[in-house]
Design a protein around this motif. Structure first.
Motif, PDB file in Angstrom:
ATOM      1  N   ARG A  98      -2.640  11.637  19.510  1.00 44.18           N
ATOM      2  CA  ARG A  98      -3.865  12.069  20.093  1.00 44.18           C
ATOM      3  C   ARG A  98      -4.115  13.659  19.805  1.00 44.18           C
ATOM      4  NH1 ARG A  98      -5.768  10.792  25.983  1.00 44.18           N
ATOM      5  NH2 ARG A  98      -5.565   8.603  25.339  1.00 44.18           N
ATOM      6  N   GLY A  99      -5.360  14.056  19.157  1.00 49.92           N
ATOM      7  CA  GLY A  99      -5.785  15.164  18.999  1.00 49.92           C
ATOM      8  C   GLY A  99      -5.555  15.625  17.529  1.00 49.92           C
ATOM      9  N   GLN A 100      -4.434  14.815  16.744  1.00 51.69           N
ATOM     10  CA  GLN A 100      -4.171  15.225  15.523  1.00 51.69           C
ATOM     11  C   GLN A 100      -5.199  14.514  14.394  1.00 51.69           C
ATOM     12  OE1 GLN A 100      -0.326  14.432  14.354  1.00 51.69           O
ATOM     13  NE2 GLN A 100       0.688  15.463  16.180  1.00 51.69           N
ATOM     14  N   LEU A 101      -5.356  15.136  13.204  1.00 46.42           N
ATOM     15  CA  LEU A 101      -6.479  14.498  12.529  1.00 46.42           C
ATOM     16  C   LEU A 101      -5.881  13.108  11.961  1.00 46.42           C
ATOM     17  CD1 LEU A 101      -9.317  15.215  10.834  1.00 46.42           C
ATOM     18  CD2 LEU A 101      -7.785  16.169   9.220  1.00 46.42           C
ATOM     19  N   GLY A 102      -6.641  12.291  11.828  1.00 45.64           N
ATOM     20  CA  GLY A 102      -6.507  10.994  11.233  1.00 45.64           C
ATOM     21  C   GLY A 102      -5.488  10.249  12.015  1.00 45.64           C
ATOM     22  N   ASN A 103      -5.446  10.178  13.346  1.00 44.31           N
ATOM     23  CA  ASN A 103      -4.766   9.501  14.146  1.00 44.31           C
ATOM     24  C   ASN A 103      -5.800   8.155  14.133  1.00 44.31           C
ATOM     25  OD1 ASN A 103      -6.903   9.366  16.457  1.00 44.31           O
ATOM     26  ND2 ASN A 103      -6.188  11.477  16.826  1.00 44.31           N
ATOM     27  N   PRO A 126      -3.592  10.163   7.541  1.00 46.64           N
ATOM     28  CA  PRO A 126      -1.997   9.924   7.132  1.00 46.64           C
ATOM     29  C   PRO A 126      -1.894   8.379   6.318  1.00 46.64           C
ATOM     30  CG  PRO A 126      -1.862   9.816   9.457  1.00 46.64           C
ATOM     31  CD  PRO A 126      -3.465  10.189   9.183  1.00 46.64           C
ATOM     32  N   TRP A 127      -0.913   8.407   5.661  1.00 46.68           N
ATOM     33  CA  TRP A 127      -1.027   7.343   4.426  1.00 46.68           C
ATOM     34  C   TRP A 127      -0.359   5.995   5.464  1.00 46.68           C
ATOM     35  CZ3 TRP A 127       3.466   4.544   3.543  1.00 46.68           C
ATOM     36  CH2 TRP A 127       4.792   5.264   3.538  1.00 46.68           C
ATOM     37  N   ARG A 128       0.414   6.554   6.309  1.00 48.61           N
ATOM     38  CA  ARG A 128       1.174   5.440   7.199  1.00 48.61           C
ATOM     39  C   ARG A 128       0.002   4.527   8.015  1.00 48.61           C
ATOM     40  NH1 ARG A 128       6.667   5.154   6.726  1.00 48.61           N
ATOM     41  NH2 ARG A 128       7.666   7.084   6.178  1.00 48.61           N
ATOM     42  N   ALA A 129      -0.788   5.318   8.785  1.00 48.64           N
ATOM     43  CA  ALA A 129      -1.782   4.994   9.526  1.00 48.64           C
ATOM     44  C   ALA A 129      -2.674   3.927   8.831  1.00 48.64           C
ATOM     45  CB  ALA A 129      -2.330   6.105  10.406  1.00 48.64           C
ATOM     46  N   GLN A 152      -0.606   2.239  -5.796  1.00 47.44           N
ATOM     47  CA  GLN A 152      -1.783   2.747  -5.748  1.00 47.44           C
ATOM     48  C   GLN A 152      -2.294   3.875  -4.932  1.00 47.44           C
ATOM     49  OE1 GLN A 152      -3.654  -1.066  -5.743  1.00 47.44           O
ATOM     50  NE2 GLN A 152      -4.576  -0.861  -7.994  1.00 47.44           N
ATOM     51  N   ARG A 153      -1.471   3.880  -3.796  1.00 48.51           N
ATOM     52  CA  ARG A 153      -1.832   5.109  -2.807  1.00 48.51           C
ATOM     53  C   ARG A 153      -1.209   6.194  -3.146  1.00 48.51           C
ATOM     54  NH1 ARG A 153      -0.346   2.200   0.940  1.00 48.51           N
ATOM     55  NH2 ARG A 153      -2.355   1.295   1.710  1.00 48.51           N
ATOM     56  N   TRP A 154       0.099   6.054  -3.608  1.00 45.46           N
ATOM     57  CA  TRP A 154       1.335   7.184  -4.075  1.00 45.46           C
ATOM     58  C   TRP A 154       0.876   7.779  -5.126  1.00 45.46           C
ATOM     59  CZ3 TRP A 154       4.257   7.074  -8.399  1.00 45.46           C
ATOM     60  CH2 TRP A 154       5.096   8.030  -8.378  1.00 45.46           C
ATOM     61  N   LEU A 155       0.207   7.094  -6.058  1.00 43.18           N
ATOM     62  CA  LEU A 155       0.125   7.634  -7.470  1.00 43.18           C
ATOM     63  C   LEU A 155      -0.831   8.812  -7.549  1.00 43.18           C
ATOM     64  CD1 LEU A 155       0.609   7.571 -10.570  1.00 43.18           C
ATOM     65  CD2 LEU A 155      -1.464   6.072 -10.838  1.00 43.18           C
ATOM     66  N   PRO A 156      -2.238   8.898  -6.706  1.00 48.28           N
ATOM     67  CA  PRO A 156      -2.889   9.989  -6.925  1.00 48.28           C
ATOM     68  C   PRO A 156      -2.371  11.341  -6.335  1.00 48.28           C
ATOM     69  CG  PRO A 156      -4.137   8.436  -6.280  1.00 48.28           C
ATOM     70  CD  PRO A 156      -2.657   7.890  -6.135  1.00 48.28           C
ATOM     71  N   GLY A 157      -1.497  11.233  -5.504  1.00 42.47           N
ATOM     72  CA  GLY A 157      -0.833  12.493  -4.783  1.00 42.47           C
ATOM     73  C   GLY A 157       0.291  13.058  -5.490  1.00 42.47           C
TER      74      GLY A 157
END
Length: 273
Positions: A148-153, A178-181, A206-211
């Motif tokens: 809670r309070g962190q960006l992207g929770n 974050p990608w896991r969430a 596909q999620r990993w490639l751009p980064g």
């Protein structure tokens, strides 16, 4: 804010006690027929369910029978308090407003997935129905409160989904951090039919490639890797997904008529296709 106690000694005397269940000195959660109980033991006890050996009713069993210490219901144990939800009547752990965990989770999700018109966003109703009927609503509440309070929770992502700020597409989820969430939410959307089902390994790539491409300093190297991934790696992954889908579909159609095929299913490994 004024403290309800004047000294540490008063705090220790008023709020701390030896728990009658675990024997540890902890904050008092309540006074039960067998003594003071801590929050951990209280939560564990009210989640215990089954047939009461005293009255034979199927309900929560937070009490302990003298002698053999078998779990019994509040009536047989002589509790002065009840654990019935003020809304649905379910007997179990109560939260704010004397609401059970499921009713509390329903209220939280209704607020998070509100499209601004006082309703759950219509496209997300299947997701809402899936989440509020989970086996352990307490786990859902814990996940909403995580980070809670962190960006992207999780709560922030659900709120953005409710407002329509995140398109309901796989590509949109692949760009979230974050990608896991984001990955967990994407799988939930596929499970309830909001998003079309795709292979999770393909999604992960596909999620990993751009980064990964963004971390390559040389533009020519990045271009070469992008082309290789687009025209070689991705087609191979899609073909592999197609083979698995065909195998699984073919097996489902034939295994009932020929039980011996089950042996082949049990010995099939990813490296065999």
């Amino acid at each position: 804010m004024t403290r309800p106690y004047a000294t540490d000694e008063q705090y220790e005397r008023w709020f701390m006690a030896d728990c009658c269940r675990c024997g540890l000195r902890r904050h008092k959660a309540g006074t039960w027929p067998d003594g003071y109980v801590c929050r951990t033991c209280s939560d564990r006890a009210v989640r215990t369910r089954g047939t009461c050996p005293g009255c034979g009713e199927d309900r929560a069993l937070p009490g302990l029978r003298p002698g053999d210490r078998a779990a019994i219901c509040t009536t047989c144990a002589g509790f002065s308090q009840t654990f019935d939800c003020s809304r649905c009547g379910f007997e179990g752990k109560l939260l704010r407003g004397r609401l059970c965990e499921r009713c509390t989770l329903t209220d939280r999700l209704t607020a998070l997935l509100d499209d601004g018109a006082g309703r759950v966003r219509p496209a997300l109703v299947p997701l809402f129905d899936l989440l509020v009927t989970m086996d352990k609503p307490g786990s859902g509440l814990a996940r909403l409160d995580m980070c809670r309070g962190q960006l992207g929770n999780a709560s922030q992502l659900l709120r953005r989904l409710g407002l329509g700020e995140i398109p309901l597409t796989h590509d949109a989820f692949h760009e979230l951090q974050p990608w896991r969430a984001a990955s967990h939410l994407e799988e939930l959307h596929m499970a309830c039919g909001v998003l079309p089902a795709v292979d999770k390994h393909l999604c992960s790539f596909q999620r990993w490639l751009p980064g990964h491409l963004a971390d390559i300093a040389d533009p020519e190297h990045a271009k070469t890797i992008r082309l290789f991934a687009t025209w070689h790696v991705l087609p191979g992954l899609r073909a592999r997904v197609g083979v698995h889908a065909y195998v699984q579909s073919h097996v489902r159609m034939n295994v009932q008529s020929n039980p011996s095929l089950m042996v082949g299913v049990l010995t099939l490994r990813d490296g065999d296709v």
